[in-house]
Design a protein around this motif. Structure first.
Motif, short mmCIF file in Angstrom:
data_model
loop_
_atom_site.label_atom_id
_atom_site.label_comp_id
_atom_site.label_asym_id
_atom_site.label_seq_id
_atom_site.Cartn_x
_atom_site.Cartn_y
_atom_site.Cartn_z
N PHE A 168 0.83 -1.21 0.00
CA PHE A 168 0.00 0.00 0.00
C PHE A 168 0.86 1.25 0.00
CE2 PHE A 168 -3.27 -2.96 1.28
CZ PHE A 168 -4.45 -2.40 0.81
N VAL A 169 1.88 1.27 0.85
CA VAL A 169 2.74 2.46 0.97
C VAL A 169 3.52 2.70 -0.30
CG1 VAL A 169 4.70 3.44 2.21
CG2 VAL A 169 2.91 2.26 3.48
N ILE A 170 4.15 1.65 -0.84
CA ILE A 170 5.00 1.82 -2.02
C ILE A 170 4.16 2.16 -3.24
CG2 ILE A 170 6.61 0.61 -3.55
CD1 ILE A 170 7.64 -0.91 -1.12
N VAL A 206 -2.63 4.78 4.30
CA VAL A 206 -1.76 3.69 3.86
C VAL A 206 -0.65 3.42 4.89
CG1 VAL A 206 -2.21 4.04 1.40
CG2 VAL A 206 -0.29 5.22 2.45
N TYR A 207 -0.15 4.48 5.54
CA TYR A 207 0.84 4.26 6.60
C TYR A 207 0.18 3.65 7.83
CZ TYR A 207 4.39 6.76 3.98
OH TYR A 207 5.30 7.13 3.02
N ALA A 233 8.65 3.58 -7.68
CA ALA A 233 8.15 4.92 -7.99
C ALA A 233 6.67 5.05 -7.71
CB ALA A 233 8.44 5.25 -9.45
N GLY A 234 5.98 3.93 -7.51
CA GLY A 234 4.56 3.95 -7.19
C GLY A 234 3.68 3.82 -8.42
N GLY A 235 2.39 3.58 -8.17
CA GLY A 235 1.41 3.56 -9.24
C GLY A 235 1.21 2.25 -9.94
N GLN A 236 2.04 1.26 -9.67
CA GLN A 236 1.92 -0.02 -10.35
C GLN A 236 2.38 -1.14 -9.44
OE1 GLN A 236 3.47 -0.24 -14.45
NE2 GLN A 236 4.44 -2.18 -13.90
N GLY A 237 1.55 -2.18 -9.32
CA GLY A 237 1.90 -3.31 -8.47
C GLY A 237 0.66 -4.01 -7.97
N TYR A 238 0.87 -5.17 -7.36
CA TYR A 238 -0.23 -6.01 -6.92
C TYR A 238 0.13 -6.67 -5.60
CZ TYR A 238 -1.16 -5.49 -11.91
OH TYR A 238 -1.35 -4.97 -13.16
N VAL A 239 -0.87 -6.82 -4.72
CA VAL A 239 -0.64 -7.51 -3.46
C VAL A 239 -0.30 -8.98 -3.71
CG1 VAL A 239 -1.75 -8.28 -1.33
CG2 VAL A 239 -2.08 -5.95 -2.11
N LEU A 240 -0.96 -9.59 -4.68
CA LEU A 240 -0.65 -10.98 -4.99
C LEU A 240 0.79 -11.12 -5.48
CD1 LEU A 240 -3.96 -12.16 -6.72
CD2 LEU A 240 -3.19 -12.60 -4.39
N GLY A 241 1.29 -10.11 -6.17
CA GLY A 241 2.69 -10.12 -6.57
C GLY A 241 3.61 -10.08 -5.37
N SER A 242 3.24 -9.31 -4.34
CA SER A 242 4.05 -9.27 -3.12
C SER A 242 4.05 -10.63 -2.43
CB SER A 242 3.50 -8.20 -2.17
OG SER A 242 3.58 -6.92 -2.76
N LEU A 243 2.91 -11.33 -2.47
CA LEU A 243 2.86 -12.70 -1.93
C LEU A 243 3.83 -13.60 -2.67
CD1 LEU A 243 1.60 -14.98 -0.22
CD2 LEU A 243 -0.22 -15.13 -1.94
N VAL A 244 3.86 -13.47 -4.00
CA VAL A 244 4.80 -14.26 -4.79
C VAL A 244 6.24 -13.90 -4.42
CG1 VAL A 244 5.65 -14.71 -7.13
CG2 VAL A 244 3.19 -14.57 -6.70
N ALA A 290 -6.05 -11.49 0.61
CA ALA A 290 -7.28 -11.46 -0.18
C ALA A 290 -8.04 -10.16 0.03
CB ALA A 290 -8.16 -12.66 0.18
N ILE A 291 -8.13 -9.71 1.27
CA ILE A 291 -8.85 -8.46 1.56
C ILE A 291 -8.12 -7.28 0.93
CG2 ILE A 291 -9.51 -6.86 3.40
CD1 ILE A 291 -9.94 -9.36 5.17
N ALA A 292 -6.80 -7.24 1.07
CA ALA A 292 -6.02 -6.14 0.50
C ALA A 292 -6.14 -6.11 -1.02
CB ALA A 292 -4.55 -6.27 0.92
N ALA A 293 -6.09 -7.28 -1.66
CA ALA A 293 -6.22 -7.34 -3.11
C ALA A 293 -7.59 -6.83 -3.55
CB ALA A 293 -6.00 -8.76 -3.61
N ALA A 294 -8.65 -7.20 -2.81
CA ALA A 294 -9.99 -6.74 -3.15
C ALA A 294 -10.12 -5.23 -2.96
CB ALA A 294 -11.01 -7.48 -2.29
N VAL A 295 -9.54 -4.70 -1.90
CA VAL A 295 -9.61 -3.26 -1.63
C VAL A 295 -8.92 -2.48 -2.75
CG1 VAL A 295 -8.73 -1.43 -0.12
CG2 VAL A 295 -9.84 -3.44 0.87
#
Length: 339
Positions: free
Chosen positions: A78-80, A235-236, A281-292, A196-201
């Motif tokens: 969320f922060v990044i 987000v913080y 730099a922000g603006g692109q990414g996925y929580v599921l990617g962080s899980l990976v 799952a909750i973070a990805a949905a949000v």
């Protein structure tokens, strides 16, 4: 004289998008797909080398051992995504862990201790967010202050390890919910639910769209009337809450609170988020990617354990992967700027 209108022209066939345009649509996914590919190659290579790597026991243990890191990575995502950074998460995890252990040792009920751990992390996260948003402090400096603050609080609570004997906390880690040879612990279930909750949000809420908009261009987000200030603080706050939950998970995992827990863990979590495809730099990414990314990190540790090599190789390999993914990110950003 009667004028006869010409018959309507047949609809022109819709041109199919060019291959290059279709590929560009999937460009934001490329770092995450690369992380998935690395994970698959890592597991397949380990299985071919050792012969007993891809087993239900090892894969279940991968989630068990890294549940707290998954929690930290979710908050950092969320922060990044907003273009910020949070260096305090490892110290917040240590502070909330030793705080919970101390409260339990003093006989305070667990129903009071668990919310106190989460609120302790949330308070430090909200403080960092306020410094960033309302005092215009750079996220690196604000979160560095939060790092020292949380670590100092941890040492104020106790200078030594405190053993946890509360059955509720220990149940989170000791319980095995088995499905055949596979098993899950409550900590693993909590980590997956939070993912799952973070990805949905991030995918389906206005707040999630605002997070991405701020990372893409904060000035444009303000011009669109989005709640930039409130979102940056939240987000913080989310990162702090995840740090508190990670403190609970690590305390349950180790059976004790310790003020030196989590030293350097914030860097592991940031590395996992970046390897998972989130742009610094922000603006692109996925929580599921962080899980990976966390699974890649945990998989490398497991492979090194199988080889019997020193765990310092984990740092070396993760450092190399991180360098590679940062270069890929820079190329993606440069290409987007040219377009």
């Amino acid at each position: 004289m009667t004028t006869i209108a010409p018959p309507p022209a047949a609809d022109a066939p819709t041109a199919r998008p060019a291959l290059g345009d279709r590929l560009r649509r999937f460009a934001p996914l490329s770092p995450t797909l690369a992380a998935v590919a690395i994970l698959v190659v890592l597991f397949v290579g380990a299985e071919l080398t050792f012969g007993n790597f891809i087993t239900p026991r090892n894969l279940s243990a991968l989630l068990l051992d890294n549940a707290y890191l998954i929690m930290l990575a979710v908050g950092l995502t969320f922060v990044i995504l907003t273009g910020g950074i949070d260096l305090s998460v490892g110290s917040v995890m240590a502070f909330t862990g030793i705080l919970g252990a101390k409260m339990l040792a003093d006989g305070i009920p667990v129903l009071v201790v668990l919310p106190a751990m989460i609120l302790g992390g949330a308070a430090i996260g909200a403080l960092i967010g306020a410094l960033v948003q309302y005092f215009d402090v750079q996220p690196f400096i604000a979160s560095l202050a939060g790092l020292f603050l949380a670590r100092g609080f941890a040492f104020v609570v106790s200078l030594s390890s405190i053993r946890v004997e509360d059955p509720v906390v220990l149940w989170l880690q000791s319980t095995r919910l088995r499905i055949g040879d596979w098993y899950l612990t409550p900590t693993g279930i909590i980590a997956l639910l939070v993912v799952a909750i973070a990805a949905a949000v991030l995918r389906w809420t206005r707040f999630g769209r605002t997070v991405y908009a701020i990372g893409g261009s904060e000035q444009s987000a303000r011009l669109m009337g989005l709640a930039v200030g409130r979102t940056k603080v939240i987000v913080y706050l989310i990162s702090g809450v995840c740090g508190g939950l990670a403190g609970l998970m690590l305390t349950a995992y180790s059976g004790a609170g310790y003020p030196l827990n989590g030293v350097g863990t914030e860097l592991d979590a940031i590395a996992a988020v970046v390897i998972g495809g989130t742009l610094l730099a922000g603006g692109q990414g996925y929580v599921l990617g962080s899980l990976v990314g966390v699974l890649v990190y945990g998989g490398i540790k497991s492979v090194i354990s199988f080889t019997g090599a020193d765990q310092s190789w984990t740092r070396i390999i993760i450092g190399g992967l991180l360098l590679l993914f940062i270069i890929v990110q820079r190329l993606i950003v440069a290409r987007a700027d040219r377009r």
